[in-house]
Design a protein around this motif. Structure first.
Motif, mmCIF file in Angstrom:
data_model
loop_
_atom_site.group_PDB
_atom_site.id
_atom_site.type_symbol
_atom_site.label_atom_id
_atom_site.label_comp_id
_atom_site.label_asym_id
_atom_site.label_seq_id
_atom_site.Cartn_x
_atom_site.Cartn_y
_atom_site.Cartn_z
ATOM 1 N N PHE A 21 1.074 -1.043 0.052
ATOM 2 C CA PHE A 21 0.091 -0.332 -0.013
ATOM 3 C C PHE A 21 0.504 1.521 -0.179
ATOM 4 C CE2 PHE A 21 -3.260 -2.928 2.574
ATOM 5 C CZ PHE A 21 -3.864 -3.605 1.165
ATOM 6 N N ARG A 22 2.244 1.146 0.811
ATOM 7 C CA ARG A 22 2.961 2.448 0.436
ATOM 8 C C ARG A 22 3.841 2.781 -0.107
ATOM 9 N NH1 ARG A 22 5.733 3.348 6.149
ATOM 10 N NH2 ARG A 22 6.173 5.228 5.596
ATOM 11 N N ALA A 23 4.242 1.706 -1.578
ATOM 12 C CA ALA A 23 4.345 1.229 -2.393
ATOM 13 C C ALA A 23 3.972 2.110 -3.680
ATOM 14 C CB ALA A 23 5.160 0.356 -2.923
ATOM 15 N N GLU A 24 2.394 1.142 -3.172
ATOM 16 C CA GLU A 24 1.474 2.099 -4.398
ATOM 17 C C GLU A 24 1.231 3.264 -4.618
ATOM 18 O OE1 GLU A 24 -0.634 0.409 -7.073
ATOM 19 O OE2 GLU A 24 0.742 -1.678 -6.592
ATOM 20 N N GLY A 25 1.553 3.858 -3.416
ATOM 21 C CA GLY A 25 1.257 5.059 -3.257
ATOM 22 C C GLY A 25 -0.480 5.793 -2.112
ATOM 23 N N VAL A 26 -0.714 4.714 -1.970
ATOM 24 C CA VAL A 26 -2.566 5.190 -1.158
ATOM 25 C C VAL A 26 -2.225 5.263 0.088
ATOM 26 C CG1 VAL A 26 -3.335 3.765 -2.911
ATOM 27 C CG2 VAL A 26 -2.659 2.255 -1.082
ATOM 28 N N LEU A 27 -0.737 5.241 0.943
ATOM 29 C CA LEU A 27 -0.987 5.098 2.597
ATOM 30 C C LEU A 27 0.127 5.674 2.454
ATOM 31 C CD1 LEU A 27 -1.816 4.213 4.472
ATOM 32 C CD2 LEU A 27 -0.614 1.942 4.938
ATOM 33 N N ASP A 28 0.119 6.699 3.293
ATOM 34 C CA ASP A 28 1.876 7.488 3.433
ATOM 35 C C ASP A 28 2.307 7.022 4.463
ATOM 36 O OD1 ASP A 28 1.101 9.057 1.134
ATOM 37 O OD2 ASP A 28 -0.714 9.378 1.820
ATOM 38 N N HIS A 29 1.689 7.372 6.210
ATOM 39 C CA HIS A 29 1.723 7.132 7.126
ATOM 40 C C HIS A 29 1.399 6.167 7.713
ATOM 41 C CE1 HIS A 29 2.379 10.705 6.651
ATOM 42 N NE2 HIS A 29 1.611 11.843 6.424
ATOM 43 N N VAL A 30 2.464 4.900 8.560
ATOM 44 C CA VAL A 30 1.809 4.041 8.641
ATOM 45 C C VAL A 30 2.400 4.034 10.576
ATOM 46 C CG1 VAL A 30 2.243 1.462 9.422
ATOM 47 C CG2 VAL A 30 2.001 2.796 6.946
ATOM 48 N N HIS A 31 1.540 3.993 11.213
ATOM 49 C CA HIS A 31 1.775 4.155 12.690
ATOM 50 C C HIS A 31 1.384 2.755 13.832
ATOM 51 C CE1 HIS A 31 3.546 7.986 12.268
ATOM 52 N NE2 HIS A 31 2.586 8.020 12.038
ATOM 53 N N LEU A 32 2.093 1.934 13.975
ATOM 54 C CA LEU A 32 1.716 0.758 14.966
ATOM 55 C C LEU A 32 1.603 1.527 16.114
ATOM 56 C CD1 LEU A 32 3.942 -2.061 13.286
ATOM 57 C CD2 LEU A 32 1.104 -1.409 12.590
ATOM 58 N N ALA A 33 1.108 0.706 17.446
ATOM 59 C CA ALA A 33 1.109 0.556 18.387
ATOM 60 C C ALA A 33 1.287 -0.945 18.756
ATOM 61 C CB ALA A 33 -0.307 0.797 19.463
ATOM 62 N N THR A 34 2.132 -1.707 19.944
ATOM 63 C CA THR A 34 2.452 -2.759 20.171
ATOM 64 C C THR A 34 1.888 -2.873 21.661
ATOM 65 O OG1 THR A 34 4.104 -2.695 20.320
ATOM 66 C CG2 THR A 34 4.439 -3.538 18.201
ATOM 67 N N SER A 35 1.182 -3.607 22.265
ATOM 68 C CA SER A 35 0.754 -3.610 23.548
ATOM 69 C C SER A 35 1.052 -5.237 24.001
ATOM 70 C CB SER A 35 -0.935 -4.031 23.476
ATOM 71 O OG SER A 35 -1.223 -4.948 23.160
#
Length: 175
Positions: free
Chosen positions: A130-144
């Motif tokens: 999704f990032r490579a395709e340019g449809v998602l610019d920011h990814v923020h993970l939260a790991t509990s």
């Protein structure tokens, strides 16, 4: 009788045709005071045991108001945790279809909560796509559950990235 169990499709009709993907987590949990027994969940255990080609009785129910906005020229913020990522995955595949059809997409951010990257980051490759395709610019993970004694949650990531969130909202973004 059991009440129905609802699942959100994690696929896009525009990308996957008539095939519906479901994202279903299953975890065997020990039954308190019964060390010889585990609880696996009624629906998730059953669905994990179904073989390819098996027939299932299903019904569809709409989720009015919970859909990808058609105005992809406005920013989007996707927020999810666990198997709640299922509709976000579907929405992101829809964005891929829009992009491949020539639509100009606005910025998009994903805030996703999982227990740990080693166990629960099952769609890592697709998120990278999704990032490579340019449809998602920011990814923020939260790991509990990734670090002993330290739990991160999606709402904390949203606060930490407040300037990004406010900028996208100020630009007319959807959540």
């Amino acid at each position: 009788p059991l009440r129905p169990r609802y699942y959100s499709p994690s696929s896009s009709p525009r990308m996957h045709g008539d095939v519906v993907h479901l994202t279903i987590g299953r975890e065997d949990v020990p039954v308190p005071e019964r060390p010889d027994r585990v609880f696996s969940g009624m629906s998730s255990h059953y669905l994990h045991s179904v073989h390819e080609g098996a027939r299932l009785n299903v019904f569809l129910e709409g989720a009015d108001g919970f859909h990808l906005q058609s105005d992809v020229a406005r920013p989007m913020i996707f927020v999810s945790a666990g198997t709640g990522f299922a509709p976000m995955r579907a929405f992101l595949w829809e964005r891929v279809a829009f992009k491949r059809d020539g639509a100009a997409l606005a910025e998009a951010a994903l805030f996703n909560g999982i227990r740990s990257r080693s166990l629960d980051y099952i769609y890592r490759d697709e998120i990278d796509l999704f990032r490579a395709e340019g449809v998602l610019d920011h990814v923020h993970l939260a790991t509990s559950r990734e670090q002993p004694g330290r739990r991160e949650y999606v709402q904390e990531r949203l606060r930490e990235e407040g300037s990004l969130v406010w900028r996208l909202l100020d630009d007319g973004g959807y959540v």
